[in-house]
Design an enzyme around this catalytic site. Structure first.
Site, PDB file in Angstrom:
ATOM      1  CG  HIS A 146      -5.051  -1.885  -1.276  1.00 40.36           C
ATOM      2  ND1 HIS A 146      -5.282  -0.662  -0.569  1.00 40.36           N
ATOM      3  CD2 HIS A 146      -5.755  -2.932  -1.151  1.00 40.36           C
ATOM      4  CE1 HIS A 146      -6.456  -0.829   0.068  1.00 40.36           C
ATOM      5  NE2 HIS A 146      -6.899  -2.088  -0.442  1.00 40.36           N
ATOM      6  CG  HIS A 196      -1.663  -1.108   1.644  1.00 37.38           C
ATOM      7  ND1 HIS A 196      -3.058  -1.109   1.314  1.00 37.38           N
ATOM      8  CD2 HIS A 196      -1.215  -2.287   2.266  1.00 37.38           C
ATOM      9  CE1 HIS A 196      -3.307  -2.439   1.757  1.00 37.38           C
ATOM     10  NE2 HIS A 196      -2.295  -3.008   2.338  1.00 37.38           N
ATOM     11  CE1 TYR A 197      -2.176   6.006  -2.570  1.00 43.04           C
ATOM     12  CE2 TYR A 197      -0.618   5.541  -4.318  1.00 43.04           C
ATOM     13  CZ  TYR A 197      -1.807   5.825  -3.884  1.00 43.04           C
ATOM     14  OH  TYR A 197      -2.817   6.218  -4.822  1.00 43.04           O
ATOM     15  CB  THR A 198       0.391   6.516   3.994  1.00 37.77           C
ATOM     16  OG1 THR A 198       1.408   7.354   3.561  1.00 37.77           O
ATOM     17  CG2 THR A 198       1.303   5.225   4.737  1.00 37.77           C
ATOM     18  CD  GLU A 203      -1.034   1.347   4.422  1.00 39.91           C
ATOM     19  OE1 GLU A 203      -0.620   2.313   3.703  1.00 39.91           O
ATOM     20  OE2 GLU A 203      -2.177   0.903   4.509  1.00 39.91           O
TER      21      GLU A 203
END
Length: 233
Positions: free
Chosen positions: A136, A33-35, A98
């Site tokens: 994701h 994921h990225y935040t 993340e």
């Protein structure tokens, strides 16, 4: 509490947002994921906020700082609705990582280096194949975009830490199958919308591509579909 990752020794920052993995499942996937937040501190606060009801097993800051919020043995709340290769409840099947990034700029070298070592540990610990490392957006096409077009999947693939992009269409004489059917055979079962599937596949394997579906997209997805029987669960 001691971390489940020995070599990297992440900072233990427990989140209350977790539970047991369901139906006796163990990790067979890793979801990246990225935040999409302003800094790792803000992301850490949210991932540990009981009212937010979200979490991940790990967070890697842009400077390479590694935090662990949930034990790998437990079910973190990072993936949400979706599926991969026809299987739902991705939270019970995966480890969630993340990355501190808004998706608008390249991922920092220090961050990628820590990610590589972390993936090596996780894949070894749980006997996960490289094909089990997914975005994701792979499991939730149309709903999620992370880790986005700036993430260097090719770098992970070169190290045997992710599924490589196929170089050519192994069935050049084909071409009549619906794109959604080809995508499903390649593992993309989280949506039936052709545009969402095209976007997800391009984010992962052809981030430079624009416009309507083309022959290169179909060649790519046909080649990916050949791997559909390789075990990742």
């Amino acid at each position: 509490m001691r971390s489940t990752t020995e070599r990297l020794r992440p900072v233990w920052h427990p989140s209350p947002n977790f539970g047991p993995r369901r139906n006796g499942l163990i990790p067979s996937l890793v979801v990246i994921h990225y935040t999409a937040m302003d800094g790792a501190g803000a992301a850490l606060d949210r991932l540990c906020d009981p009212q937010a009801e979200v979490s991940a097993h790990y967070l890697i800051g842009a400077d390479g700082t590694l935090w662990q919020m949930v034990r790998e043995e437990d079910r973190a709340w990072h993936a949400g609705a979706g599926s991969w290769r026809g299987q739902a409840d991705i939270n019970s099947r995966s480890v969630g990582i993340e990355l501190d990034n808004r998706g608008t700029h390249p991922f920092a070298e220090a961050q990628m280096a820590v990610l590589e070592h972390l993936l090596m540990d996780i894949l070894h610990r749980w006997s996960i194949a490289p094909e089990g490392v997914i975005a994701h957006s792979d499991m939730a096409p149309g709903r999620k975009l992370d880790p986005g077009a700036r993430f260097d999947w090719a770098r992970l693939a070169r190290l045997g830490l992710a599924r490589p992009c196929p170089e050519k269409d192994p069935q050049p004489e084909g071409g009549d199958e619906p794109f959604a059917e080809l995508a499903r055979d390649a593992g993309y079962t989280g949506s039936e919308d052709p545009q969402s599937l095209l976007q997800a596949l391009r984010l992962r394997f052809r981030p430079w591509a624009r416009g309507p579906e083309d022959a290169a997209d179909r060649a790519m997805v046909r080649a990916l579909a050949l791997d559909r029987d390789r075990p990742t669960t």
